[in-house]
Design a protein around this motif. Structure first.
Motif, PDB file in Angstrom:
ATOM      1  N   PRO A   1      13.284  -1.819 -13.456  1.00 23.08           N
ATOM      2  CA  PRO A   1      14.341  -0.704 -13.489  1.00 23.08           C
ATOM      3  C   PRO A   1      14.194   0.689 -13.780  1.00 23.08           C
ATOM      4  N   GLY A   2      14.432   1.497 -13.551  1.00 28.56           N
ATOM      5  CA  GLY A   2      14.367   3.245 -12.778  1.00 28.56           C
ATOM      6  C   GLY A   2      14.535   3.683 -12.048  1.00 28.56           C
ATOM      7  N   GLN A   3      14.204   4.750 -11.987  1.00 26.09           N
ATOM      8  CA  GLN A   3      15.083   5.901 -10.480  1.00 26.09           C
ATOM      9  C   GLN A   3      13.957   5.978  -9.533  1.00 26.09           C
ATOM     10  N   LEU A   4      14.764   5.516  -7.973  1.00 21.22           N
ATOM     11  CA  LEU A   4      14.512   5.352  -6.927  1.00 21.22           C
ATOM     12  C   LEU A   4      13.121   6.902  -6.970  1.00 21.22           C
ATOM     13  N   ILE A   5      11.855   7.244  -6.190  1.00 18.57           N
ATOM     14  CA  ILE A   5      12.051   8.388  -5.823  1.00 18.57           C
ATOM     15  C   ILE A   5      11.000   8.875  -4.647  1.00 18.57           C
ATOM     16  N   GLU A   6      10.893   7.381  -4.266  1.00 15.77           N
ATOM     17  CA  GLU A   6      10.475   8.047  -2.368  1.00 15.77           C
ATOM     18  C   GLU A   6      10.281   6.007  -2.177  1.00 15.77           C
ATOM     19  N   ALA A   7      11.049   6.029  -1.183  1.00 16.29           N
ATOM     20  CA  ALA A   7      10.804   4.675  -0.389  1.00 16.29           C
ATOM     21  C   ALA A   7      10.566   4.895   1.046  1.00 16.29           C
ATOM     22  N   GLU A   8       9.346   3.808   1.372  1.00 14.75           N
ATOM     23  CA  GLU A   8       9.616   3.852   2.912  1.00 14.75           C
ATOM     24  C   GLU A   8       9.107   2.598   3.757  1.00 14.75           C
ATOM     25  N   LEU A   9       9.476   2.129   4.404  1.00  7.71           N
ATOM     26  CA  LEU A   9       9.266   1.470   5.623  1.00  7.71           C
ATOM     27  C   LEU A   9       7.806   1.306   6.457  1.00  7.71           C
ATOM     28  N   GLU A  10       6.910   0.305   6.687  1.00  4.20           N
ATOM     29  CA  GLU A  10       6.025   0.573   7.228  1.00  4.20           C
ATOM     30  C   GLU A  10       5.459  -0.378   7.336  1.00  4.20           C
ATOM     31  N   ARG A  11       4.429  -0.165   9.184  1.00  2.00           N
ATOM     32  CA  ARG A  11       4.438  -2.190   9.829  1.00  2.00           C
ATOM     33  C   ARG A  11       2.533  -2.981   9.338  1.00  2.00           C
ATOM     34  N   GLU A  12       2.703  -3.797   8.701  1.00  2.00           N
ATOM     35  CA  GLU A  12       1.515  -3.959   8.011  1.00  2.00           C
ATOM     36  C   GLU A  12       0.428  -5.209   8.505  1.00  2.00           C
ATOM     37  N   LYS A  13      -0.062  -5.319   9.345  1.00  2.28           N
ATOM     38  CA  LYS A  13      -0.779  -7.013   8.931  1.00  2.28           C
ATOM     39  C   LYS A  13       0.312  -7.875   9.900  1.00  2.28           C
ATOM     40  N   GLY A  14       0.893  -6.841  11.371  1.00  4.63           N
ATOM     41  CA  GLY A  14       1.745  -8.316  12.106  1.00  4.63           C
ATOM     42  C   GLY A  14       2.976  -8.405  10.633  1.00  4.63           C
TER      43      GLY A  14
ATOM     44  N   LEU B   1       8.038   1.004  -1.942  1.00  3.75           N
ATOM     45  CA  LEU B   1       8.574   2.064  -3.343  1.00  3.75           C
ATOM     46  C   LEU B   1       7.617   2.603  -4.259  1.00  3.75           C
ATOM     47  N   LYS B   2       8.050   3.684  -4.541  1.00  2.00           N
ATOM     48  CA  LYS B   2       8.331   4.482  -5.967  1.00  2.00           C
ATOM     49  C   LYS B   2       8.837   4.621  -6.813  1.00  2.00           C
TER      50      LYS B   2
ATOM     51  N   GLU C   1      10.109   6.029 -19.070  1.00  2.00           N
ATOM     52  CA  GLU C   1       9.085   6.427 -19.905  1.00  2.00           C
ATOM     53  C   GLU C   1       8.684   7.431 -19.302  1.00  2.00           C
ATOM     54  N   GLY C   2       8.625   7.746 -18.317  1.00  2.00           N
ATOM     55  CA  GLY C   2       8.212   8.323 -17.344  1.00  2.00           C
ATOM     56  C   GLY C   2       6.758   8.054 -16.123  1.00  2.00           C
ATOM     57  N   ARG C   3       6.936   6.963 -16.633  1.00  2.00           N
ATOM     58  CA  ARG C   3       5.624   6.061 -15.268  1.00  2.00           C
ATOM     59  C   ARG C   3       6.346   5.984 -14.337  1.00  2.00           C
ATOM     60  N   MET C   4       4.822   5.880 -13.515  1.00  2.00           N
ATOM     61  CA  MET C   4       5.635   6.126 -12.010  1.00  2.00           C
ATOM     62  C   MET C   4       4.968   4.265 -11.248  1.00  2.00           C
ATOM     63  N   HIS C   5       5.711   3.669 -11.381  1.00  2.00           N
ATOM     64  CA  HIS C   5       5.311   1.966 -10.471  1.00  2.00           C
ATOM     65  C   HIS C   5       5.318   2.004  -9.006  1.00  2.00           C
ATOM     66  N   LYS C   6       4.373   1.898  -7.999  1.00  2.00           N
ATOM     67  CA  LYS C   6       4.244   1.616  -6.696  1.00  2.00           C
ATOM     68  C   LYS C   6       4.791   0.031  -6.596  1.00  2.00           C
ATOM     69  N   LEU C   7       6.284   0.105  -6.432  1.00  2.00           N
ATOM     70  CA  LEU C   7       6.108  -1.519  -5.630  1.00  2.00           C
ATOM     71  C   LEU C   7       5.905  -1.511  -4.258  1.00  2.00           C
ATOM     72  N   GLU C   8       5.410  -2.710  -3.585  1.00  2.00           N
ATOM     73  CA  GLU C   8       5.471  -3.028  -2.164  1.00  2.00           C
ATOM     74  C   GLU C   8       6.199  -4.784  -2.189  1.00  2.00           C
TER      75      GLU C   8
END
Length: 105
Positions: free
Chosen positions: A58-71, A77-78, A83-90
């Motif tokens: 849960p939280g506020q979306l800051i950035e989203a990208e779609l990338e091609r990786e390994k086929g 997503l960031k 609590e103000g911590r940045m989470h990076k999800l792939e």
């Protein structure tokens, strides 16, 4: 090794690779490619990706990208939590499965 020195070395290496014309396994896609992938069912819609991501972090979306990786395709997503911590999800772009999860300082 200090962080400043590490950043300088990393920047120098990256500059050298780019000057040599090196390509990376991860590529950004243009909007036409993304549209075609979405229409063919190869990737989830951004709405579904965000819905799924919120169940993981849960939280506020800051950035989203779609990338091609390994086929395949990966949404990166960031998200900032309450609590103000940045989470990076792939997330796998087809299934929404979490591939990586990291809290950045």
């Amino acid at each position: 090794m200090t962080m400043k020195r590490f950043n300088l070395i990393a920047t120098t290496l990256l500059t050298g690779l780019l000057a040599a014309g090196t390509t990376f396994a991860s590529d950004r896609l243009d909007h036409n490619e993304i549209y075609k992938l979405r229409q063919s069912g190869e990737i989830m819609s951004m709405e579904k990706v965000l819905e799924h991501a919120r169940t993981i972090q849960p939280g506020q979306l800051i950035e989203a990208e779609l990338e091609r990786e390994k086929g395949g395709y990966v949404y990166e997503l960031k998200i900032i939590d309450a609590e103000g911590r940045m989470h990076k999800l792939e997330l796998d772009a087809r299934s929404g499965e979490a591939l990586k999860r990291k809290i950045e300082d």
